[in-house]
Design an enzyme around this catalytic site. Structure first.
Site, mmCIF file in Angstrom:
data_model
loop_
_atom_site.group_PDB
_atom_site.id
_atom_site.type_symbol
_atom_site.label_atom_id
_atom_site.label_comp_id
_atom_site.label_asym_id
_atom_site.label_seq_id
_atom_site.Cartn_x
_atom_site.Cartn_y
_atom_site.Cartn_z
ATOM 1 N N TYR A 51 8.941 43.061 2.621
ATOM 2 C CA TYR A 51 10.026 43.375 3.648
ATOM 3 C C TYR A 51 11.356 43.252 2.573
ATOM 4 C CZ TYR A 51 14.031 43.785 7.077
ATOM 5 O OH TYR A 51 15.087 44.128 7.955
ATOM 6 N N ARG A 105 22.684 18.151 43.174
ATOM 7 C CA ARG A 105 22.437 17.125 42.306
ATOM 8 C C ARG A 105 21.780 17.762 41.082
ATOM 9 N NH1 ARG A 105 19.771 13.404 45.880
ATOM 10 N NH2 ARG A 105 19.715 15.536 47.577
ATOM 11 N N GLY A 145 13.857 13.924 57.784
ATOM 12 C CA GLY A 145 14.246 14.301 59.668
ATOM 13 C C GLY A 145 12.635 13.934 59.338
ATOM 14 N N GLN A 200 20.041 34.940 52.172
ATOM 15 C CA GLN A 200 21.335 34.258 52.871
ATOM 16 C C GLN A 200 22.713 33.962 52.485
ATOM 17 O OE1 GLN A 200 20.461 29.864 53.445
ATOM 18 N NE2 GLN A 200 20.625 30.317 55.750
ATOM 19 N N ALA A 234 15.006 29.328 49.533
ATOM 20 C CA ALA A 234 15.362 28.942 47.878
ATOM 21 C C ALA A 234 16.470 29.591 47.947
ATOM 22 C CB ALA A 234 14.199 30.164 47.565
HETATM 23 C C1 UD1 Z 1 15.096 19.312 55.359
HETATM 24 C C2 UD1 Z 1 14.364 19.383 56.686
HETATM 25 C C3 UD1 Z 1 14.032 17.963 57.047
HETATM 26 C C4 UD1 Z 1 12.944 17.450 56.224
HETATM 27 C C5 UD1 Z 1 13.563 17.748 54.370
HETATM 28 C C6 UD1 Z 1 11.876 17.582 53.753
HETATM 29 C C7 UD1 Z 1 16.060 20.884 58.393
HETATM 30 C C8 UD1 Z 1 17.236 20.547 59.280
HETATM 31 N N1 UD1 Z 1 15.969 18.901 57.822
HETATM 32 O O1 UD1 Z 1 16.324 18.472 54.939
HETATM 33 O O2 UD1 Z 1 13.605 17.350 58.250
HETATM 34 O O3 UD1 Z 1 12.760 16.079 55.930
HETATM 35 O O4 UD1 Z 1 13.600 18.835 54.630
HETATM 36 O O5 UD1 Z 1 12.589 17.549 52.156
HETATM 37 O O6 UD1 Z 1 15.119 21.550 57.915
HETATM 38 N N2 UD1 Z 1 17.721 25.900 52.625
HETATM 39 C C9 UD1 Z 1 18.774 26.990 52.259
HETATM 40 N N3 UD1 Z 1 19.309 27.733 53.232
HETATM 41 C C10 UD1 Z 1 20.405 26.910 53.585
HETATM 42 C C11 UD1 Z 1 20.411 25.032 53.949
HETATM 43 C C12 UD1 Z 1 18.165 25.126 53.270
HETATM 44 O O7 UD1 Z 1 17.982 28.171 52.210
HETATM 45 O O8 UD1 Z 1 21.046 27.408 54.164
HETATM 46 C C13 UD1 Z 1 16.429 25.559 51.449
HETATM 47 C C14 UD1 Z 1 17.452 24.737 50.403
HETATM 48 O O9 UD1 Z 1 16.802 25.781 49.561
HETATM 49 C C15 UD1 Z 1 15.379 23.532 50.204
HETATM 50 C C16 UD1 Z 1 15.322 23.978 51.447
HETATM 51 O O10 UD1 Z 1 15.933 24.439 52.290
HETATM 52 O O11 UD1 Z 1 14.885 23.963 49.775
HETATM 53 C C17 UD1 Z 1 15.288 22.106 52.451
HETATM 54 O O12 UD1 Z 1 16.796 22.425 52.462
HETATM 55 P P1 UD1 Z 1 17.903 20.899 52.125
HETATM 56 O O13 UD1 Z 1 18.935 21.554 52.168
HETATM 57 O O14 UD1 Z 1 17.242 21.012 50.975
HETATM 58 O O15 UD1 Z 1 17.252 20.283 53.207
HETATM 59 P P2 UD1 Z 1 16.892 18.547 53.667
HETATM 60 O O16 UD1 Z 1 18.474 18.365 54.238
HETATM 61 O O17 UD1 Z 1 16.611 17.777 52.687
#
Ligand code: UD1
Ligand code: CA
Length: 456
Positions: A386, A18, A138, A76, A12
């Site tokens: 009041y 967006r 992915g 993080q 999270a």
């Molecule tokens: C990710 C997956 C993808 C999948 C998709 C589904 C990876 C590399 N890719 O892509 O295969 O199809 O989700 O929705 O995992 N987040 C962190 N820290 C970070 C990056 C992300 O906490 O450094 C959290 C984001 O808040 C989010 C989730 O991880 O809740 C997914 O991250 P996001 O950047 O949306 O991944 P996608 O590129 O959509």
């Protein structure tokens, strides 16, 4: 049966660019609760030993929102990818058992799919879904025998891989000790320069393990929120599911597309709800309750056979059986209505108890008041509770009759069976059974002329 340790990691930390908002994405609300609250709620149903939330964007606002919950928080500071995010959680993970990875922005998660995934998983298991348009996700790459080989991110995929319609939902189950070793081997040599969690799949295959998968047919249950449109879309899915469950329980909904439930709504038999109503917190409607259009009802209980007419607003109210409320009534916290009471249009009640059979039908404010049985409170009555600094109570005993446009200046008691003449300002207790009024006698001034406008 041996029970092994289950840890759940919820990612999270992302900003949610967006969403176009200063608020971290996981705090945006679906059905009146933050997205992350829905995920935590689903996680709890799996009975884990520990829930670890990886947060980042928005700083401490995310953990502060959930400070009363038993959760482990891991920060993080830089969002270097989903693999990097899970790495931050490693110190908090158990040595043995399994880790389930969930996403904080997937609010309609199906607990049963997670259970099935965990059951199938030895070292690694993926929850997948087929998409008409897999763009951005992915892709699940399988070999000729259908065994999972790798996940390839959209941006890294070849044109041929982009035709694969089975995608990674982001939800994974992993053997915790294996997870530690695979994460230490991640590299960020890819299109986005990120540490991809998804790369652990090819590492598992390299190590000779077979990767389990569970494919869900319920797309909304794995849908992530990336924009306000996504949020609104999932809100409608959620609400229609609630509406469907209500109808299955026997409730008549004039339009299942026009009801919003932001909490728990408990219903008896033959309840009817007209369009545009919002239910918040814990609300219970007993048998035969009818709710008119556009009511907002929060944390309240309504007794059998009671009718609430349109545009009524209530918060922390208890209403007994066979009452008639509204239209346009406003019932504020601490209102308690006994059976067969009538509260009409433009009546505001606050911290007031009304006993059996009493009526307050028009244009009144009654606050901090105890109203007895079979009392009639006329139009435009105001309890002046009041004095600018302190609040006082008004007591109106059984069978009293309050004439229209009266002010009852608290603290004051109107005795049983007393009558208050219309237009009175009552500052002292009115004795039981008597007529009390404060008006001057009616006089007529003959030859009186209306003032005329002075010309300057
Ligand atoms: C990710 C997956 C993808 C999948 C998709 C589904 C990876 C590399 N890719 O892509 O295969 O199809 O989700 O929705 O995992 N987040 C962190 N820290 C970070 C990056 C992300 O906490 O450094 C959290 C984001 O808040 C989010 C989730 O991880 O809740 C997914 O991250 P996001 O950047 O949306 O991944 P996608 O590129 O959509
Ligand atoms: Ca995403």
């Amino acid at each position: 049966m041996t029970t092994s340790t289950l840890n759940i990691v919820i990612l999270a930390a992302g900003k949610g660019t967006r969403m176009n908002s200063v608020k971290p994405k996981v705090l945006h609300e679906l059905a009146g609760r933050p997205l992350l609250a829905h995920v935590i709620n689903a996680a709890r149903q799996l009975d884990p030993d520990r829930i670890i939330v990886v947060y980042g964007y928005g700083g401490e606002t995310v953990p502060e929102t959930f400070k009363d919950e038993n959760l482990t928080w891991v920060r993080q500071s830089e969002q270097l990818g989903t693999g990097h995010a899970v790495q931050q959680a490693l110190p908090a993970l158990a040595e043995d058992g399994k880790t389930l990875i969930l996403l904080g922005d997937v609010p309609l998660l199906n607990v049963e799919s997670c259970r099935k995934l965990l059951q199938q998983t030895l070292q690694l298991g993926l929850l997948t879904v087929r998409k008409n348009d897999p763009t951005g996700y992915g892709r699940i790459v399988r070999d000729a025998q259908g065994r999972v080989n790798a996940i390839v991110e959209h941006k890294d995929a070849s044109l041929q891989q982009r035709t694969i319609d089975e995608v990674n939902t982001g939800i994974m189950a992993v053997d915790s000790s294996q997870l530690k070793s695979w994460l230490s081997r991640l590299k960020n040599h890819n299109a986005q320069g990120e540490y991809y969690l998804t790369d652990i799949v090819s590492l598992a295959v390299e190590d000779g393990f077979s990767v389990a998968s569970e494919t869900t047919s319920d797309e909304s249950s794995v849908e992530g929120v990336n924009s306000k449109q996504d949020l609104a879309g999932l809100e409608r899915v959620y609400q229609l599911r609630k509406a469907t469950a209500l109808m299955q329980a026997g409730v008549t909904l004039n339009d299942p597309f026009r009801i919003d439930i932001r909490g728990d709504l408990e219903v008896g038999r033959d309840v009817e709800i007209d369009i545009g109503c919002i239910f918040e917190g814990r609300v219970s409607l007993a048998d035969g309750v009818k709710i008119g259009a556009y009511c907002v009802i929060r944390d309240s209980s309504i007794g059998a056979g009671t009718t609430i007419a349109p545009f009524t607003h209530m918060d922390q109210v208890r209403i007994a059986d066979e009452c008639r409320i509204g239209p346009y009534a406003r019932l504020r916290p601490g209102t308690e209505l006994s059976a067969d009471t009538h509260i009409g249009n433009f009546v505001e009640l606050k911290n007031t108890q009304v006993d059996v059979g009493s009526k307050i039908n028009h244009l009144s404010y009654v606050g901090d008041t105890t109203v007895g049985k079979q009392v009639n409170i006329g139009a435009g009555t105001i309890t002046c509770n009041y004095d600018g600094a302190n609040k006082f109570r008004t007591v109106i005993e059984d069978h009293a009759f309050i004439g229209s446009d009266s002010q009852l200046v608290a603290p004051v008691t109107i005795g049983a069976g007393a009558t208050i003449g219309a237009g009175s300002t009552i500052t002292k207790d009115a004795p039981a059974g008597e007529l009390t009024l404060s008006r001057g006698r009616q006089t007529t001034i003959s030859n009186w002329k209306r003032p005329v406008k002075v010309k300057r």
